[in-house]
Design a protein around this motif. Structure first.
Motif, mmCIF file in Angstrom:
data_model
loop_
_atom_site.group_PDB
_atom_site.id
_atom_site.type_symbol
_atom_site.label_atom_id
_atom_site.label_comp_id
_atom_site.label_asym_id
_atom_site.label_seq_id
_atom_site.Cartn_x
_atom_site.Cartn_y
_atom_site.Cartn_z
ATOM 1 N N GLY A 116 0.802 -1.218 0.000
ATOM 2 C CA GLY A 116 0.000 0.000 0.000
ATOM 3 C C GLY A 116 0.833 1.266 0.000
ATOM 4 N N LEU A 117 2.080 1.191 -0.480
ATOM 5 C CA LEU A 117 2.968 2.351 -0.520
ATOM 6 C C LEU A 117 2.984 2.948 -1.923
ATOM 7 C CD1 LEU A 117 6.051 0.876 1.411
ATOM 8 C CD2 LEU A 117 3.944 1.856 2.330
ATOM 9 N N GLY A 118 3.322 4.230 -1.991
ATOM 10 C CA GLY A 118 3.487 4.870 -3.284
ATOM 11 C C GLY A 118 4.940 4.810 -3.714
ATOM 12 N N LEU A 119 5.170 4.711 -5.005
ATOM 13 C CA LEU A 119 6.538 4.671 -5.530
ATOM 14 C C LEU A 119 6.580 5.510 -6.794
ATOM 15 C CD1 LEU A 119 9.421 3.470 -5.379
ATOM 16 C CD2 LEU A 119 8.599 1.574 -6.790
ATOM 17 N N GLY A 120 7.465 6.493 -6.809
ATOM 18 C CA GLY A 120 7.589 7.356 -7.977
ATOM 19 C C GLY A 120 9.044 7.618 -8.296
ATOM 20 N N ILE A 121 9.298 8.139 -9.483
ATOM 21 C CA ILE A 121 10.671 8.389 -9.902
ATOM 22 C C ILE A 121 10.717 9.649 -10.760
ATOM 23 C CG2 ILE A 121 10.491 6.975 -11.989
ATOM 24 C CD1 ILE A 121 13.396 6.037 -11.396
ATOM 25 N N ALA A 122 11.771 10.422 -10.573
ATOM 26 C CA ALA A 122 12.032 11.604 -11.393
ATOM 27 C C ALA A 122 13.502 11.561 -11.779
ATOM 28 C CB ALA A 122 11.718 12.884 -10.631
ATOM 29 N N SER A 123 13.790 11.801 -13.045
ATOM 30 C CA SER A 123 15.169 11.689 -13.487
ATOM 31 C C SER A 123 15.436 12.636 -14.638
ATOM 32 C CB SER A 123 15.473 10.245 -13.909
ATOM 33 O OG SER A 123 16.833 10.090 -14.263
ATOM 34 N N ARG A 126 -5.519 2.420 7.768
ATOM 35 C CA ARG A 126 -6.732 1.904 7.141
ATOM 36 C C ARG A 126 -6.692 2.100 5.632
ATOM 37 N NH1 ARG A 126 -10.914 5.298 10.548
ATOM 38 N NH2 ARG A 126 -9.247 6.792 10.075
ATOM 39 N N ARG A 127 -6.103 3.206 5.170
ATOM 40 C CA ARG A 127 -5.988 3.445 3.732
ATOM 41 C C ARG A 127 -5.081 2.404 3.096
ATOM 42 N NH1 ARG A 127 -3.328 8.144 2.534
ATOM 43 N NH2 ARG A 127 -4.082 7.965 0.397
ATOM 44 N N MET A 128 -4.031 2.004 3.800
ATOM 45 C CA MET A 128 -3.136 0.986 3.283
ATOM 46 C C MET A 128 -3.860 -0.347 3.163
ATOM 47 S SD MET A 128 0.272 1.912 5.435
ATOM 48 C CE MET A 128 1.267 0.692 4.611
ATOM 49 N N ASP A 129 -4.680 -0.667 4.179
ATOM 50 C CA ASP A 129 -5.409 -1.931 4.145
ATOM 51 C C ASP A 129 -6.384 -1.963 2.975
ATOM 52 O OD1 ASP A 129 -4.094 -2.838 6.363
ATOM 53 O OD2 ASP A 129 -5.605 -2.182 7.772
ATOM 54 N N LEU A 130 -7.030 -0.814 2.672
ATOM 55 C CA LEU A 130 -7.940 -0.751 1.550
ATOM 56 C C LEU A 130 -7.204 -0.921 0.228
ATOM 57 C CD1 LEU A 130 -10.289 2.198 2.612
ATOM 58 C CD2 LEU A 130 -10.917 -0.210 2.398
ATOM 59 N N GLN A 131 -6.003 -0.356 0.130
ATOM 60 C CA GLN A 131 -5.244 -0.445 -1.105
ATOM 61 C C GLN A 131 -4.728 -1.857 -1.347
ATOM 62 O OE1 GLN A 131 -2.246 2.542 -0.483
ATOM 63 N NE2 GLN A 131 -3.571 4.220 -1.121
#
Length: 355
Positions: free
Chosen positions: A324-331, A348-353
């Motif tokens: 439920g984590l976000g992962l992004g990249i800029a390069s 709770r938001r993580m559990d929903l995701q």
């Protein structure tokens, strides 16, 4: 029903399509009406009686067509809607009520038979995948024993050759661990436990785990993560993800890697902690940036080096999604890369995701 033909997507079951399908029956009915009217005229029946008889016969035929359409329309429209929603073959029959007309019953039974067959095949496939996964995990655990033994023997060796040997053993161990996490990431079972985890400690664990490779590549680390910062994550998975990001930076020429953390959206439902991993490596071509998390994608940089598998960032993305984590990249090519991991504060938001 819907489909795709030479003229493009077909319309769902409609009155026009129904009449077109029964054009022969409609034509036969018209001939029957004309024949009845002609026979009555021959026998000298009055024009009004001929008209009423023809109208009655036509009305009966129309009612029969309308009744047939009504009986079929609901079934075919429901079937068309489910097909458009990409419902699996195994669920179609369960979501459809068996119709009362003959061709509908035959279609429903065929769908039900295909659904049961698909479910059986899927069960066989899942069992085979589970057995293969269990074998891979067992093999990985078994191969760790000779790797550990080789590390113990190499510990007594010194000199440049010994250093290279130890480095190669580290890389073998890293690839074995990557294979283990890949096998676990394909499982429907949750092989992880999301708990409150000290972020700085997890980053340091990832640094220690990859220390020899980072030293070999001449990478300097800078830590700007508050000791009191905690996040919701599975610690071993988080250490692996951070390690993959670091190794990727070192592999592509970074000499400095900086870890920093900050809170965003404090006081709102979307509040989160963001861990940023910035490096001064060769950067990623703009055309490759949107695809770096795809399975097996190596990009221009990976092809130039020839040793990239394209699995490290893919696994990081899969693990972040499961947690439920976000992962992004800029390069920016020639300047460096920054990878961001975002940890929602609301568990709770993580559990929903991840549900």
């Amino acid at each position: 029903m819907s489909g795709t033909g030479p003229g493009g997507p077909q319309r769902p079951f409609s009155a026009g399509a129904y009449l077109a399908d029964r054009a022969a029956a409609v034509a036969a009915g018209g001939v029957c009406v004309a024949g009845v009217a002609g026979m009555q005229a021959v026998f000298g029946v009055g024009a009004q009686a001929v008209f009423l008889t023809a109208a009655l016969v036509a009305a009966c035929g129309a009612c029969a067509l309308a009744a047939g359409y009504v009986r079929r329309a609901r079934f075919y429209r429901e079937l068309d809607a489910l097909v458009r929603q990409d419902v699996g073959a195994g669920d179609l029959a369960a979501l459809l009520e068996e119709p009362g007309f003959l061709e509908g019953r035959l279609a429903w039974r065929a769908i039900d038979a295909q659904g049961r067959l698909a479910a059986d095949e899927m069960g066989v496939y899942k069992r085979a995948m589970a057995e293969y996964r269990d074998y891979v995990e067992l093999w990985i655990h078994e191969i760790k024993t000779p790797i550990a033994a080789a590390n113990l023997m190499a510990a007594d060796l010194h000199g440049p050759v010994a250093a290279r040997l130890k480095g190669e053993l580290d890389r073998i161990e890293a690839q074995v661990e990557q294979a283990l996490y890949y096998a676990r990431s394909t499982s429907l079972a949750k092989d992880y436990a999301i708990r409150e985890t000290p972020l700085a400690a997890a980053v340091r664990a990832a640094c220690r785990k990859n220390a020899r490779y980072l030293i070999e590549c001449g990478v300097a680390l800078q830590m700007d993560v508050p000791e009191e910062a905690t996040v919701f994550a599975d610690e071993p998975w988080l250490v692996f993800v951070v390690g993959q990001v670091m190794v990727n930076a070192a592999k592509y020429g970074a000499k400095n890697v900086r870890f920093s953390a900050c809170e965003e959206g404090v006081g709102t439902v979307s509040s989160r902690t963001v861990l940023s991993v910035a490096d001064d490596g060769c950067g990623i071509p703009a055309a490759d940036v949107p695809r770096v998390f795809e399975r097996g994608f190596t990009g221009a940089n990976g092809r130039a080096r020839g040793s990239s598998t394209g699995m490290g960032l893919y696994l990081a993305a899969v693990m972040c999604e499961k947690m439920g984590l976000g992962l992004g990249i800029a390069s920016e090519e020639g300047t460096g890369t920054r990878v961001m991991l975002s940890f929602p504060h609301d568990r709770r938001r993580m559990d929903l995701q991840t549900a």
